[in-house]
Design a protein around this motif. Structure first.
Motif, mmCIF file in Angstrom:
data_model
loop_
_atom_site.group_PDB
_atom_site.id
_atom_site.type_symbol
_atom_site.label_atom_id
_atom_site.label_comp_id
_atom_site.label_asym_id
_atom_site.label_seq_id
_atom_site.Cartn_x
_atom_site.Cartn_y
_atom_site.Cartn_z
ATOM 1 N N TYR A 31 0.769 -0.977 -0.060
ATOM 2 C CA TYR A 31 0.012 -0.029 0.027
ATOM 3 C C TYR A 31 0.791 1.170 0.060
ATOM 4 N N PHE A 33 0.533 5.730 -0.369
ATOM 5 C CA PHE A 33 -0.741 6.860 -0.382
ATOM 6 C C PHE A 33 -0.045 8.146 -0.504
ATOM 7 N N ARG A 94 2.519 1.096 3.755
ATOM 8 C CA ARG A 94 2.201 0.276 4.723
ATOM 9 C C ARG A 94 2.157 -1.137 4.156
ATOM 10 N N ASP A 97 -3.408 -5.157 5.162
ATOM 11 C CA ASP A 97 -3.932 -5.208 6.438
ATOM 12 C C ASP A 97 -4.336 -6.835 6.500
ATOM 13 N N ASN A 101 -3.720 -4.013 13.331
ATOM 14 C CA ASN A 101 -3.575 -2.821 12.634
ATOM 15 C C ASN A 101 -2.214 -2.691 12.068
ATOM 16 N N GLU A 103 0.386 0.330 10.906
ATOM 17 C CA GLU A 103 0.394 1.737 10.738
ATOM 18 C C GLU A 103 1.179 1.978 9.578
ATOM 19 N N ALA A 104 0.836 3.532 9.086
ATOM 20 C CA ALA A 104 1.496 3.898 7.747
ATOM 21 C C ALA A 104 2.854 4.667 8.008
ATOM 22 N N PHE A 106 5.421 7.640 7.013
ATOM 23 C CA PHE A 106 5.482 8.786 6.132
ATOM 24 C C PHE A 106 6.718 8.942 5.574
ATOM 25 N N GLY A 107 6.893 9.661 4.451
ATOM 26 C CA GLY A 107 7.947 10.239 4.215
ATOM 27 C C GLY A 107 8.270 11.685 4.540
ATOM 28 N N TYR B 32 -10.165 1.471 13.617
ATOM 29 C CA TYR B 32 -8.871 1.804 14.574
ATOM 30 C C TYR B 32 -8.870 3.205 14.544
ATOM 31 N N LEU B 34 -5.771 6.121 15.648
ATOM 32 C CA LEU B 34 -4.341 6.043 15.755
ATOM 33 C C LEU B 34 -3.899 7.812 16.083
ATOM 34 N N TYR B 36 -0.453 10.088 15.651
ATOM 35 C CA TYR B 36 0.770 10.493 14.919
ATOM 36 C C TYR B 36 1.481 11.502 15.593
ATOM 37 N N GLY B 43 8.071 13.977 8.374
ATOM 38 C CA GLY B 43 6.651 13.666 8.252
ATOM 39 C C GLY B 43 6.355 12.824 9.503
ATOM 40 N N PRO B 44 4.835 12.820 9.487
ATOM 41 C CA PRO B 44 4.299 12.201 10.832
ATOM 42 C C PRO B 44 4.919 10.772 11.036
ATOM 43 N N PHE B 46 4.235 7.188 13.687
ATOM 44 C CA PHE B 46 3.229 6.748 14.093
ATOM 45 C C PHE B 46 3.601 6.554 15.895
ATOM 46 N N SER B 49 -1.804 3.019 18.736
ATOM 47 C CA SER B 49 -3.217 3.107 18.200
ATOM 48 C C SER B 49 -4.208 2.271 19.193
ATOM 49 N N ARG B 93 -9.341 5.355 11.184
ATOM 50 C CA ARG B 93 -9.197 4.184 9.745
ATOM 51 C C ARG B 93 -10.617 3.725 9.544
ATOM 52 N N ALA B 96 -9.297 -1.031 4.972
ATOM 53 C CA ALA B 96 -7.584 -0.892 4.883
ATOM 54 C C ALA B 96 -6.861 0.274 4.353
ATOM 55 N N LEU B 99 -6.955 6.953 5.969
ATOM 56 C CA LEU B 99 -6.948 7.414 7.467
ATOM 57 C C LEU B 99 -7.453 8.842 7.307
#
Lengths: 115, 111
Positions: A31, A33, A94, A97, A101, A103-104, A106-107, B32, B34, B36, B43-44, B46, B49, B93, B96, B99
């Motif tokens: 995945y 985004f 990520r 699924d 859970n 988590e994603a 991020f860049g 879910y 979460l 961040y 970037g954010p 995690f 959660s 969330r 899948a 967010l």
């Protein structure tokens, strides 16, 4: 380096120009985004991809195009940039699924200014 | 239409005390939630959660509480440290793929 990287970090472009933001991840996450972050809106999903050659729209897809020919890359193209697309763009990835859970990740973001 | 709301844009707390960040949501389909954390120019990342079927999840100094009847969740940080100073985003969330983020709360921990 392992992880998720975005390029460029900063970009200034003119209204009407095409611009592509790059995203590359080394984890082979299926995945990926694209989000944009704007004051007063938090992060909003533009497009996502479940696997190579599979993409779908998010909340705010208008004016953007994505492709995913390889698992590790997910470029975002603004076909004709507008001032309203001035924003900070984040790519994320990520694992699939599997009922728990995940988590994603991020860049670091690309700050795009359209003048 | 903001499905996740963080009504406090900022919060200041003394080092060593508890920080409580709040989040409200409208979508009952979130499975879910979460949190961040985001530092400037990064970037954010995690943090923690919670499943929608739980009411509490704890990880070290961080605890998230979920009140489904009130559609409210909160993040507790105890004790707060200066390195915790950042912007915190709450997210819900759906399935899948997506967010939905709140607008963030900037936490400042004062030494």
């Amino acid at each position: 380096d392992a992880g998720i990287t975005q390029s460029p970090r900063y970009k200034i472009t003119e209204t009407g120009r095409q611009v592509t933001l790059m995203c590359h991840q080394t984890w082979s996450h299926s995945y990926m985004f694209w989000y944009r972050q704007d004051l007063g809106h938090g992060l909003r999903l533009i497009y996502y991809s479940a696997a190579a050659d599979i993409t779908d729209k998010g909340e705010v897809p208008d004016g953007y195009v994505v492709s995913r020919s390889k698992t590790e890359n997910f470029p975002l193209t603004l076909e004709s940039a507008t001032r309203s697309q001035t924003s900070v763009y984040f790519c994320a990835s990520r694992r699939p699924d599997r009922g728990t859970n995940t988590e994603a990740f991020f860049g670091q973001g690309t700050r795009l200014t359209v003048v | 239409d903001q499905q996740v709301k963080q009504n406090s844009p900022s919060l200041s707390v003394q080092e060593g005390r508890i920080s409580i960040l709040n989040c409200d949501y409208t979508n009952s389909m979130f499975d879910y939630f979460l949190w961040y954390k985001k530092y400037p120019a990064e970037g954010p990342t995690f943090l923690i959660s919670i499943s929608s079927i739980k009411d509490k999840n704890e990880d070290g100094r961080f605890t998230v509480f979920l009140n489904k009847s009130a559609k409210h969740l909160s993040l507790h940080i105890v004790p707060s440290q200066p390195g915790d100073s950042a912007v915190y985003f709450c997210a819900g969330r759906t399935g899948a793929n997506n967010l939905f983020f709140g607008t963030g709360t900037r936490l400042t921990v004062i030494p």
